[in-house]
Design a protein around this motif. Structure first.
Motif, PDB file in Angstrom:
ATOM      1  N   ALA A 135       0.678  -1.345   0.075  1.00  0.00           N
ATOM      2  CA  ALA A 135      -0.092  -0.135  -0.035  1.00  0.00           C
ATOM      3  C   ALA A 135       0.955   1.292   0.155  1.00  0.00           C
ATOM      4  O   ALA A 135       1.855   1.227   0.695  1.00  0.00           O
TER       5      ALA A 135
ATOM      6  N   TYR B 271       0.877   5.054   0.636  1.00  0.00           N
ATOM      7  CA  TYR B 271       0.307   6.398   1.001  1.00  0.00           C
ATOM      8  C   TYR B 271       0.996   7.638   0.681  1.00  0.00           C
ATOM      9  O   TYR B 271       2.112   7.653   0.977  1.00  0.00           O
TER      10      TYR B 271
ATOM     11  N   THR C 237      -1.848  -1.172  -3.901  1.00  0.00           N
ATOM     12  CA  THR C 237      -2.979  -0.262  -3.437  1.00  0.00           C
ATOM     13  C   THR C 237      -2.369   1.300  -3.277  1.00  0.00           C
ATOM     14  O   THR C 237      -1.534   1.538  -2.523  1.00  0.00           O
TER      15      THR C 237
ATOM     16  N   VAL D 181      -3.216   5.098  -1.889  1.00  0.00           N
ATOM     17  CA  VAL D 181      -3.992   6.011  -1.145  1.00  0.00           C
ATOM     18  C   VAL D 181      -3.633   7.110  -1.281  1.00  0.00           C
ATOM     19  O   VAL D 181      -2.719   7.751  -0.532  1.00  0.00           O
TER      20      VAL D 181
ATOM     21  N   ASN E 115      -5.206  14.978  -5.642  1.00  0.00           N
ATOM     22  CA  ASN E 115      -5.921  13.780  -5.003  1.00  0.00           C
ATOM     23  C   ASN E 115      -6.915  13.335  -5.398  1.00  0.00           C
ATOM     24  O   ASN E 115      -7.082  12.026  -5.515  1.00  0.00           O
TER      25      ASN E 115
ATOM     26  N   ALA F 115      -7.747   9.501  -6.872  1.00  0.00           N
ATOM     27  CA  ALA F 115      -9.065   8.748  -6.337  1.00  0.00           C
ATOM     28  C   ALA F 115      -9.969   8.324  -7.488  1.00  0.00           C
ATOM     29  O   ALA F 115     -10.317   7.111  -7.231  1.00  0.00           O
TER      30      ALA F 115
ATOM     31  N   LYS G   2     -12.657   8.763   1.742  1.00  0.00           N
ATOM     32  CA  LYS G   2     -12.534   7.295   2.033  1.00  0.00           C
ATOM     33  C   LYS G   2     -11.018   7.124   2.220  1.00  0.00           C
ATOM     34  O   LYS G   2     -10.467   6.451   2.985  1.00  0.00           O
ATOM     35  N   ALA G   3     -10.412   7.725   0.997  1.00  0.00           N
ATOM     36  CA  ALA G   3      -8.739   7.534   1.204  1.00  0.00           C
ATOM     37  C   ALA G   3      -8.196   8.193   2.557  1.00  0.00           C
ATOM     38  O   ALA G   3      -7.378   7.790   3.374  1.00  0.00           O
TER      39      ALA G   3
ATOM     40  N   ALA H 294      -9.140   5.749   5.308  1.00  0.00           N
ATOM     41  CA  ALA H 294      -8.106   4.735   5.294  1.00  0.00           C
ATOM     42  C   ALA H 294      -6.611   5.096   6.026  1.00  0.00           C
ATOM     43  O   ALA H 294      -6.211   4.392   6.643  1.00  0.00           O
ATOM     44  N   THR H 295      -6.402   6.255   5.585  1.00  0.00           N
ATOM     45  CA  THR H 295      -4.995   7.050   6.055  1.00  0.00           C
ATOM     46  C   THR H 295      -5.170   6.997   7.691  1.00  0.00           C
ATOM     47  O   THR H 295      -4.214   6.576   8.311  1.00  0.00           O
TER      48      THR H 295
END
Length: 250
Positions: free
Chosen positions: A28, A30, A61, A63, A91, A95, A167-168, A171-172
């Protein structure tokens, strides 16, 4: 051919598929759309590795949120981003692209994953150098066989983009350890600072430590390069012994 035999064959096929799937390393990323360190990692480390021999051993993934923040007022969501409003828009484009990019059945050489990776790499490579202040979304879409840029752009400019970016952000914020640097790279859903730092300068070598056998050839090459040869070990020992002898003599 008996039904029992066919059933056994199907079971074996499922087991093989399961093993192959399990061999992929979950990674993932980020990151932030206008972060120089994120751009450097994605374009110089991640992209060359995943477009090469390692493309079949990773499950990526993305993010796109980083150190941004969001606030809700009823149905409205507002964002403040690390590198300003342009990054908030970037961003959202990322996304929306992650959500909407689809493979074309007429171009089987391009998968959804490869199209997304190519598009994100193009956007990150562009950095802040937007000629005439034109965001490079359409250009990157055209250059990388993305056929639905209009859908991505509409998403980024509507509440859908805000919801996807939220949502991102969620998740962060769910990370076990709060995000303190961008990019942050998680292997197998775990963050380790030493691993993160090493991956940003040697992603292939770091990834190969997580890839199970049989490893791709490039991993064997990296392992060989990291392991001192017998001759080099012998030379080091001889040098040390020589130094010890000189010191003993005096």
């Amino acid at each position: 051919m008996s039904h029992k035999f066919i059933g056994v064959c199907l079971l074996l096929a499922c087991l093989v598929a399961s093993v192959h799937s399990a061999a992929k390393v979950p990674i993932a990323i980020y990151y932030e759309s206008l972060c120089p360190d994120s751009a450097k990692f994605i374009t110089e480390q991640l992209y060359p590795a995943v477009k090469g021999e390692l493309r079949d051993v990773v499950d990526l993934t993305f993010v796109p949120f980083g150190k941004s923040q969001f606030f809700t007022q009823g149905a409205e969501v507002t964002f403040t981003c690390h590198h300003g409003p342009n990054e908030c828009y970037g961003n959202k484009v990322h996304a929306c692209a992650i959500e909407h990019i689809q493979a074309n059945s007429y171009q089987i050489e391009y998968t959804r994953e490869s199209l997304t990776l190519d598009f994100i790499n193009c956007l990150m490579r562009a950095g802040k150098n937007f000629p005439d202040n034109v965001y490079p979304g359409q250009r990157c879409a055209t250059e990388n066989h993305i056929n639905n840029w209009e859908n991505i752009k509409t998403c980024a400019n509507t509440t859908e983009g805000s919801q996807l970016l939220r949502k991102a952000g969620e998740a962060t914020m769910r990370l076990k350890e709060p995000l303190t640097s961008v990019p942050s790279i998680l292997f197998n859903e775990q963050f380790e600072k030493k691993v993160n730092d090493r991956a940003q300068v040697n992603f292939i070598g770091t990834l190969c430590q997580y890839v199970s056998a049989p490893q791709p050839r490039i991993c064997a090459q990296h392992n060989a390069a990291a392991t001192p040869s017998l001759a080099s070990v012998s030379a080091i020992l001889s040098s040390l012994l020589g130094l010890w002898s000189i010191r003993s003599f005096y």
